[in-house]
Scaffold this active site. Structure first.
Site, PDB file in Angstrom:
ATOM      1  N   LEU A 146       0.791  -1.239   0.000  1.00 41.98           N
ATOM      2  CA  LEU A 146       0.000   0.000   0.000  1.00 41.98           C
ATOM      3  C   LEU A 146       0.824   1.289   0.000  1.00 41.98           C
ATOM      4  CD1 LEU A 146      -2.962  -0.913   2.397  1.00 41.98           C
ATOM      5  CD2 LEU A 146      -2.920  -0.934  -0.101  1.00 41.98           C
ATOM      6  N   ASP A 147       2.127   1.201  -0.131  1.00 42.05           N
ATOM      7  CA  ASP A 147       2.933   2.423  -0.215  1.00 42.05           C
ATOM      8  C   ASP A 147       4.132   2.223  -1.141  1.00 42.05           C
ATOM      9  OD1 ASP A 147       3.376   5.084   0.281  1.00 42.05           O
ATOM     10  OD2 ASP A 147       4.370   4.792   2.206  1.00 42.05           O
TER      11      ASP A 147
END
Length: 208
Positions: free
Chosen positions: A51-52
């Site tokens: 997610l990053d």
């Protein structure tokens, strides 16, 4: 006591590399992308979504390998997560992660961020230029980045693979990282076969 141990990465991160040296040549990017994909596949196999994913979170170690870092907002895909903003880096997080569309996060969310990162590393420009999260939400819904082949003069097969990864709607993307990696490998192999004994640069020039 707990401690987080990371390998020494004297090469810095990929965002800094592009800022100081310009876009990455495809032959330079390819092995680093393989390393990032390998890390994401391991995470996904363990039911975690990063997610990053972005260029700043890929470091270069002493052997020239890419090291994916910063699992601070990683989520367990088995949990029932609400459809809302889950955090992340504006300019890289997927529409579903930002809460812009009614889709749950999945491995395709990391595929989107990976595609956006590759776009930037090849072209030297961000796919989505924004000033913070709110601006990004507007930009993401309103603007479509120029095709990679137009801004970097990169071979069309590679451009097509990256653009599919960056699709706004999750079902239109590669279903998972292995699929993206396989498609990128196939595109790169096709380009190499058409340009034997030549180096394919990020600016589209071919050098012996």
């Amino acid at each position: 006591e707990c401690a987080l141990v990371l390998p020494y990465c004297p090469g810095g991160d990929l965002r800094a590399r592009v800022r100081s040296h310009g876009p990455l040549a495809i032959e330079t990017l390819a092995p680093l992308l393989e390393d990032a994909c390998e890390a994401l596949v391991a995470m996904h196999d363990g039911d975690l979504i990063h997610l990053d994913v972005n260029p700043q979170n890929v470091l270069i170690d002493g052997d020239g390998r890419g090291v994916l870092i910063d699992l601070g907002i990683a989520k367990d895909i088995r949990q029932a997560l609400p459809i809302r903003h889950l955090g992340g880096s504006p300019g890289y997080m997927s529409p579903e992660q930002s809460g812009s569309i009614p889709f749950s996060i999945s491995t395709r969310s990391d595929v989107f961020s990976l595609g956006v990162s590759v776009y930037e590393l090849i072209s030297g420009r961000k796919a989505f230029r924004c000033r913070g999260r709110d601006d990004y939400l507007v930009t993401l819904a309103r603007d479509t980045p120029p095709p990679l082949a137009e801004v970097a003069q990169i071979a069309q097969p590679i451009s097509d693979v990256v653009e599919r990864a960056m699709s706004y709607w999750p079902p239109m993307r590669h279903p998972d990282v292995p699929s993206f990696r396989s498609a990128f490998r196939a595109a790169l192999a096709a380009v190499r076969s058409e340009t034997p004994k030549m180096e394919l640069s990020a600016d589209g020039e071919q050098r012996k």
